[in-house]
Scaffold this motif. Structure first.
Motif, PDB file in Angstrom:
ATOM      1  N   ALA A 126       0.894  -1.096  -0.012  1.00  0.00           N
ATOM      2  CA  ALA A 126       0.033  -0.014  -0.237  1.00  0.00           C
ATOM      3  C   ALA A 126       0.663   1.266  -0.075  1.00  0.00           C
ATOM      4  CB  ALA A 126      -0.953  -0.086   1.294  1.00  0.00           C
ATOM      5  N   ALA A 127       1.760   1.313   0.756  1.00  0.00           N
ATOM      6  CA  ALA A 127       2.898   2.336   0.845  1.00  0.00           C
ATOM      7  C   ALA A 127       3.539   2.762  -0.521  1.00  0.00           C
ATOM      8  CB  ALA A 127       3.955   2.318   1.991  1.00  0.00           C
ATOM      9  N   GLU A 128       3.888   1.540  -1.177  1.00  0.00           N
ATOM     10  CA  GLU A 128       4.410   1.616  -2.657  1.00  0.00           C
ATOM     11  C   GLU A 128       3.567   2.075  -3.562  1.00  0.00           C
ATOM     12  OE1 GLU A 128       5.490  -1.856  -5.732  1.00  0.00           O
ATOM     13  OE2 GLU A 128       6.427  -2.222  -3.673  1.00  0.00           O
ATOM     14  N   ALA A 129       2.243   1.626  -3.486  1.00  0.00           N
ATOM     15  CA  ALA A 129       1.536   2.253  -4.467  1.00  0.00           C
ATOM     16  C   ALA A 129       0.993   3.528  -4.293  1.00  0.00           C
ATOM     17  CB  ALA A 129       0.014   1.187  -4.227  1.00  0.00           C
ATOM     18  N   HIS A 130       0.929   3.961  -2.935  1.00  0.00           N
ATOM     19  CA  HIS A 130       0.761   5.548  -2.760  1.00  0.00           C
ATOM     20  C   HIS A 130       1.716   6.397  -3.355  1.00  0.00           C
ATOM     21  CE1 HIS A 130      -1.399   8.704  -0.967  1.00  0.00           C
ATOM     22  NE2 HIS A 130      -0.394   9.023  -0.739  1.00  0.00           N
ATOM     23  N   ARG A 131       2.884   5.955  -2.879  1.00  0.00           N
ATOM     24  CA  ARG A 131       4.282   6.682  -3.624  1.00  0.00           C
ATOM     25  C   ARG A 131       4.185   6.701  -5.271  1.00  0.00           C
ATOM     26  NH1 ARG A 131       6.927   4.007   0.666  1.00  0.00           N
ATOM     27  NH2 ARG A 131       7.458   2.527  -0.770  1.00  0.00           N
ATOM     28  N   THR A 132       3.822   5.408  -5.826  1.00  0.00           N
ATOM     29  CA  THR A 132       3.727   5.434  -7.178  1.00  0.00           C
ATOM     30  C   THR A 132       2.697   6.408  -7.679  1.00  0.00           C
ATOM     31  OG1 THR A 132       4.188   3.217  -7.305  1.00  0.00           O
ATOM     32  CG2 THR A 132       3.175   3.969  -9.319  1.00  0.00           C
ATOM     33  N   ASN A 133       1.435   6.343  -7.216  1.00  0.00           N
ATOM     34  CA  ASN A 133       0.309   7.185  -7.639  1.00  0.00           C
ATOM     35  C   ASN A 133       0.773   8.697  -7.267  1.00  0.00           C
ATOM     36  OD1 ASN A 133      -2.573   7.293  -8.499  1.00  0.00           O
ATOM     37  ND2 ASN A 133      -2.909   8.257  -6.341  1.00  0.00           N
ATOM     38  N   ALA A 134       1.438   9.120  -5.931  1.00  0.00           N
ATOM     39  CA  ALA A 134       1.718  10.533  -6.102  1.00  0.00           C
ATOM     40  C   ALA A 134       2.581  10.772  -6.938  1.00  0.00           C
ATOM     41  CB  ALA A 134       2.154  10.494  -4.531  1.00  0.00           C
ATOM     42  N   ALA A 135       3.586  10.018  -7.475  1.00  0.00           N
ATOM     43  CA  ALA A 135       4.353  10.395  -8.435  1.00  0.00           C
ATOM     44  C   ALA A 135       3.938  10.615  -9.831  1.00  0.00           C
ATOM     45  CB  ALA A 135       5.639   9.394  -8.554  1.00  0.00           C
ATOM     46  N   GLU A 136       3.042   9.655 -10.228  1.00  0.00           N
ATOM     47  CA  GLU A 136       2.370   9.889 -11.380  1.00  0.00           C
ATOM     48  C   GLU A 136       1.327  11.149 -11.093  1.00  0.00           C
ATOM     49  OE1 GLU A 136      -0.160   6.726 -12.711  1.00  0.00           O
ATOM     50  OE2 GLU A 136       1.683   5.258 -12.816  1.00  0.00           O
ATOM     51  N   LEU A 137       0.754  11.414 -10.348  1.00  0.00           N
ATOM     52  CA  LEU A 137       0.007  12.629 -10.124  1.00  0.00           C
ATOM     53  C   LEU A 137       0.913  13.902 -10.213  1.00  0.00           C
ATOM     54  CD1 LEU A 137      -2.726  12.060  -7.225  1.00  0.00           C
ATOM     55  CD2 LEU A 137      -3.165  12.240  -9.825  1.00  0.00           C
ATOM     56  N   ALA A 138       2.138  13.874  -9.670  1.00  0.00           N
ATOM     57  CA  ALA A 138       2.890  15.068  -9.739  1.00  0.00           C
ATOM     58  C   ALA A 138       3.363  15.217 -11.042  1.00  0.00           C
ATOM     59  CB  ALA A 138       4.301  14.712  -8.894  1.00  0.00           C
ATOM     60  N   ALA A 139       3.627  14.164 -11.778  1.00  0.00           N
ATOM     61  CA  ALA A 139       4.268  14.196 -13.145  1.00  0.00           C
ATOM     62  C   ALA A 139       3.123  14.701 -14.285  1.00  0.00           C
ATOM     63  CB  ALA A 139       4.660  13.150 -13.571  1.00  0.00           C
ATOM     64  N   THR A 140       1.983  14.325 -14.033  1.00  0.00           N
ATOM     65  CA  THR A 140       0.731  14.742 -14.784  1.00  0.00           C
ATOM     66  C   THR A 140       0.353  16.159 -14.433  1.00  0.00           C
ATOM     67  OG1 THR A 140      -0.989  14.173 -13.414  1.00  0.00           O
ATOM     68  CG2 THR A 140      -0.239  12.575 -15.303  1.00  0.00           C
ATOM     69  N   SER A 141       0.682  16.809 -13.434  1.00  0.00           N
ATOM     70  CA  SER A 141       0.418  17.951 -12.915  1.00  0.00           C
ATOM     71  C   SER A 141       1.336  19.065 -13.336  1.00  0.00           C
ATOM     72  CB  SER A 141       0.188  18.058 -11.348  1.00  0.00           C
ATOM     73  OG  SER A 141      -0.849  17.324 -11.015  1.00  0.00           O
ATOM     74  N   ALA A 142       2.542  18.652 -13.537  1.00  0.00           N
ATOM     75  CA  ALA A 142       3.693  19.652 -13.857  1.00  0.00           C
ATOM     76  C   ALA A 142       3.721  19.988 -15.489  1.00  0.00           C
ATOM     77  CB  ALA A 142       5.091  18.761 -13.896  1.00  0.00           C
TER      78      ALA A 142
END
Length: 142
Positions: A126-142
């Motif tokens: 779950a922690a790994e999945a959350h980090r992956t999701n946060a990184a993807e959201l940050a990449a799409t927001s940039a």
């Protein structure tokens, strides 16, 4: 897109990452034990109940607790909830919000349901999945 639709898409993305991370550790979702399937659904419900920020902190503290327990040489007799509690305490100097108490109760019940190894797999996935999701959201927001 409306804010509501964006949030719904973000939740679905988070759920997909969680399912994929659990499948890496526990096999195909079709073959999960009832306990793992229940734990998966409870994590999704927990995030919806306590909010994204508190859920992220829960996962960080729970993963920190799993890693600290694994590193301890004398952890026999101590439960993951003890280590999770220490992680929360060190961040908030003893102040627990209602969200912390809800997360602790959920974590404690999942720990009992899944036992040590299953709980550790769940939390780390779950922690790994959350980090992956946060990184993807940050990449799409940039």
């Amino acid at each position: 897109m409306t804010d509501h639709v964006t949030k719904m898409i973000d939740r679905l993305r988070e759920q997909t990452h969680l399912r994929e991370a659990l499948e890496e550790r526990c096999g195909s979702a079709r073959n999960w034990s009832p306990q793992v399937a229940f734990a998966y659904s409870q994590l999704i419900h927990l995030e919806q109940s306590i909010g994204a920020d508190a859920y992220a902190e829960f996962l960080e503290c729970a993963a920190e607790g799993v890693n600290a327990r694994a590193a301890a040489h004398d952890s026999l007799g101590e439960m993951h909830s003890d280590y999770y509690g220490r992680a929360v305490y060190s961040r908030h100097k003893g102040h627990k919000s209602p969200q912390h108490e809800i997360a602790w109760a959920m974590m404690f019940s999942l720990q009992i349901l899944l036992r040590d190894e299953g709980y550790e797999n769940l939390v780390l996935a779950a922690a790994e999945a959350h980090r992956t999701n946060a990184a993807e959201l940050a990449a799409t927001s940039a």
